[in-house]
Design an enzyme around this catalytic site. Structure first.
Site, PDB file in Angstrom:
ATOM      1  N   GLY A 116      -1.039  -0.797  -3.558  1.00 33.05           N
ATOM      2  CA  GLY A 116      -1.118  -1.414  -2.224  1.00 33.05           C
ATOM      3  C   GLY A 116      -2.401  -1.001  -1.515  1.00 33.05           C
ATOM      4  CG  HIS A 117      -2.899   3.029  -0.272  1.00 32.61           C
ATOM      5  ND1 HIS A 117      -1.915   3.695  -0.963  1.00 32.61           N
ATOM      6  CD2 HIS A 117      -2.622   3.183   1.047  1.00 32.61           C
ATOM      7  CE1 HIS A 117      -1.078   4.248  -0.106  1.00 32.61           C
ATOM      8  NE2 HIS A 117      -1.469   3.942   1.122  1.00 32.61           N
TER       9      HIS A 117
ATOM     10  CE  LYS B  12       6.810  -0.248   2.294  1.00 37.16           C
ATOM     11  NZ  LYS B  12       6.459   0.757   3.272  1.00 37.16           N
TER      12      LYS B  12
END
Ligand code: PAF
Length: 279
Positions: free
Chosen positions: A33-34, A146
């Site tokens: 995600g990062h 998210k």
């Protein structure tokens, strides 16, 4: 890649960077995600800074600040691979020096959902993000969908205080079975990990109901709740169907809305969301 640990060095370094400058704020223990945020920043900007700072002010007294997973060496290797120019990794004393007493409070949008359950959490997030924006002065700042309420809070704050950075929201990155990537997924036991994708299945079901024309927000909440409480390892905290910007609960889904939830699996408290009715 250059690693900077002091505010003074960061301010000096930002002046030498070609613009536009993109910022990817993180608390480390990086996952895909990062990396997606870093890739988007690399695609859009001539310079990219990632920050790694486990921010104590956004953790409650009974939360996992001390236990929050950390692996600086691995994080730095991953960010080097993505072509990030600078990592800003200050100490707690550097960000909150002796006598620090200025905090940013975003009202209303922080009163509900995570804000209602984690008192002080968004005050900590808003304060540290404002300080990062002030020290780094990014043209664009990248956040994951998210953390849906965090996105709403940071958008509100950036507009209200004219912080001069564009907030770029990047879609949630998921495991192949739908579980949203999160640094806290490491807390899941194998059985809990196997059960956790029910969260995204329930959100998708509600999104499909909306696509099929159902506008009754209570019907969507009830269906998500039904699916999750049927999972014995899940302890549901809340299900919300709210205006995507203000996060006020809706009766009828007649505008862009966020269906969001929080649920505990053993030690792990997971959050997830989908946005519906956009465009
Ligand atoms: O989303 C996070 O990881 C944190 O809340 C943030 C934005 C880096 C602030 O500490």
């Amino acid at each position: 890649m250059n690693v900077i640990t002091t505010v003074a060095d960061m301010i000096a370094a930002r002046e030498r960077l070609p613009r536009p400058l993109g910022l990817v704020p993180t608390m480390g223990y990086l996952h895909e995600g990062h990396m997606t945020l870093a890739r988007c920043a690399r695609r859009d900007c001539r310079s990219v800074i990632a920050s790694i700072f486990v921010n104590p002010t956004q953790f409650g007294p009974n939360e996992d600040f001390a236990a929050y997973p950390r692996d600086m060496e691995r994080d730095l290797a991953m960010l080097t691979n993505e072509g990030v120019d600078i990592v800003f990794a200050p100490t707690v004393e550097e960000m909150y020096p002796q006598g620090f007493s200025t905090y940013v409070n975003v009202e209303k949008v922080t009163d509900v959902l995570e804000g209602a359950r984690r008192p002080g959490h968004f005050r900590g997030v808003a304060t540290v993000v404002t300080k990062l924006f002030t020290v780094i002065r990014p043209d664009r700042s990248y956040f994951g969908q998210k953390d849906g309420q965090q996105v709403a809070v940071i958008k509100r704050m950036t507009a209200d205080l004219a912080l001069g950075t564009e907030i770029v929201v990047v879609p949630t990155v998921r495991e192949p079975d739908g579980l949203a990537m999160s640094s806290r997924n490491v807390y899941l036991t194998p059985a809990e990990r196997a059960a956790a994708p029910v969260l995204y299945r329930a959100l998708c079901r509600a999104r499909d109901m909306h696509k099929d024309g159902i506008r009754d927000a209570n019907a969507l909440r009830a269906e998500v709740t039904r699916m999750i409480v049927a999972e014995p390892l899940a302890t549901l905290d809340y299900v919300s169907v709210a205006d995507a910007a203000t996060l006020q609960e809706l009766e009828a889904v007649d505008r862009p809305a966020m269906i969001s939830l929080a649920c505990r699996f053993g030690r792990a408290r997971l959050i997830d969301n989908v946005v519906i009715g956009q465009g």
